[in-house]
Write a protein that holds these residues in place. Structure first.
Motif, PDB file in Angstrom:
ATOM      1  N   TYR A  63       0.823  -1.205   0.000  1.00 26.09           N
ATOM      2  CA  TYR A  63       0.000   0.000   0.000  1.00 26.09           C
ATOM      3  C   TYR A  63       0.861   1.260   0.000  1.00 26.09           C
ATOM      4  CZ  TYR A  63      -3.509   3.402   1.424  1.00 26.09           C
ATOM      5  OH  TYR A  63      -4.328   4.485   1.481  1.00 26.09           O
ATOM      6  N   PHE A  64       1.970   1.204   0.734  1.00 29.89           N
ATOM      7  CA  PHE A  64       2.843   2.369   0.846  1.00 29.89           C
ATOM      8  C   PHE A  64       3.964   2.384  -0.183  1.00 29.89           C
ATOM      9  CE2 PHE A  64       1.102   2.107   5.210  1.00 29.89           C
ATOM     10  CZ  PHE A  64       0.489   3.347   5.232  1.00 29.89           C
ATOM     11  N   ALA A  65       4.067   1.381  -1.016  1.00 33.58           N
ATOM     12  CA  ALA A  65       5.134   1.328  -2.026  1.00 33.58           C
ATOM     13  C   ALA A  65       4.842   2.330  -3.149  1.00 33.58           C
ATOM     14  CB  ALA A  65       5.250  -0.078  -2.597  1.00 33.58           C
ATOM     15  N   PRO A  66       5.885   2.999  -3.648  1.00 31.76           N
ATOM     16  CA  PRO A  66       5.657   3.962  -4.733  1.00 31.76           C
ATOM     17  C   PRO A  66       5.452   3.288  -6.096  1.00 31.76           C
ATOM     18  CG  PRO A  66       7.961   3.908  -4.145  1.00 31.76           C
ATOM     19  CD  PRO A  66       7.248   3.026  -3.152  1.00 31.76           C
ATOM     20  N   TYR A  67       5.678   2.012  -6.185  1.00 26.22           N
ATOM     21  CA  TYR A  67       5.520   1.271  -7.433  1.00 26.22           C
ATOM     22  C   TYR A  67       4.563   0.103  -7.203  1.00 26.22           C
ATOM     23  CZ  TYR A  67       8.840  -1.656  -4.971  1.00 26.22           C
ATOM     24  OH  TYR A  67       9.444  -2.420  -4.017  1.00 26.22           O
TER      25      TYR A  67
END
Length: 71
Positions: free
Chosen positions: A21-25
């Motif tokens: 959820y918090f990953a930029p990709y």
């Protein structure tokens, strides 16, 4: 006991889901990642079987006892 056996795989899957959820990709790991590990998979199977077995045992009515009335 069944829920305790399910905990490691579920916790790892929850951590992977929160991290994705918090990953930029877009992550390549599936949300059920915890259930794919070799050591967690048997525990998850046993835990699920224990939970289903426990629910079935509590759902089946047992023999009823008759009470004698005093009097």
């Amino acid at each position: 006991m069944g829920l305790l056996a399910l905990f490691p795989a579920t916790a790892l899957s929850a951590l992977a889901l929160v991290a994705s959820y918090f990953a930029p990709y877009h992550p390549a790991d599936p949300a059920w990642l915890g259930y794919t590990f070799m050591l967690f998979r048997p525990l998850a199977y046993l835990g699920a079987a224990a939970v289903v077995g426990g629910l079935m045992i509590t759902a089946v009515p047992g023999p009823r006892r008759r009470r004698r009335l005093a009097g």
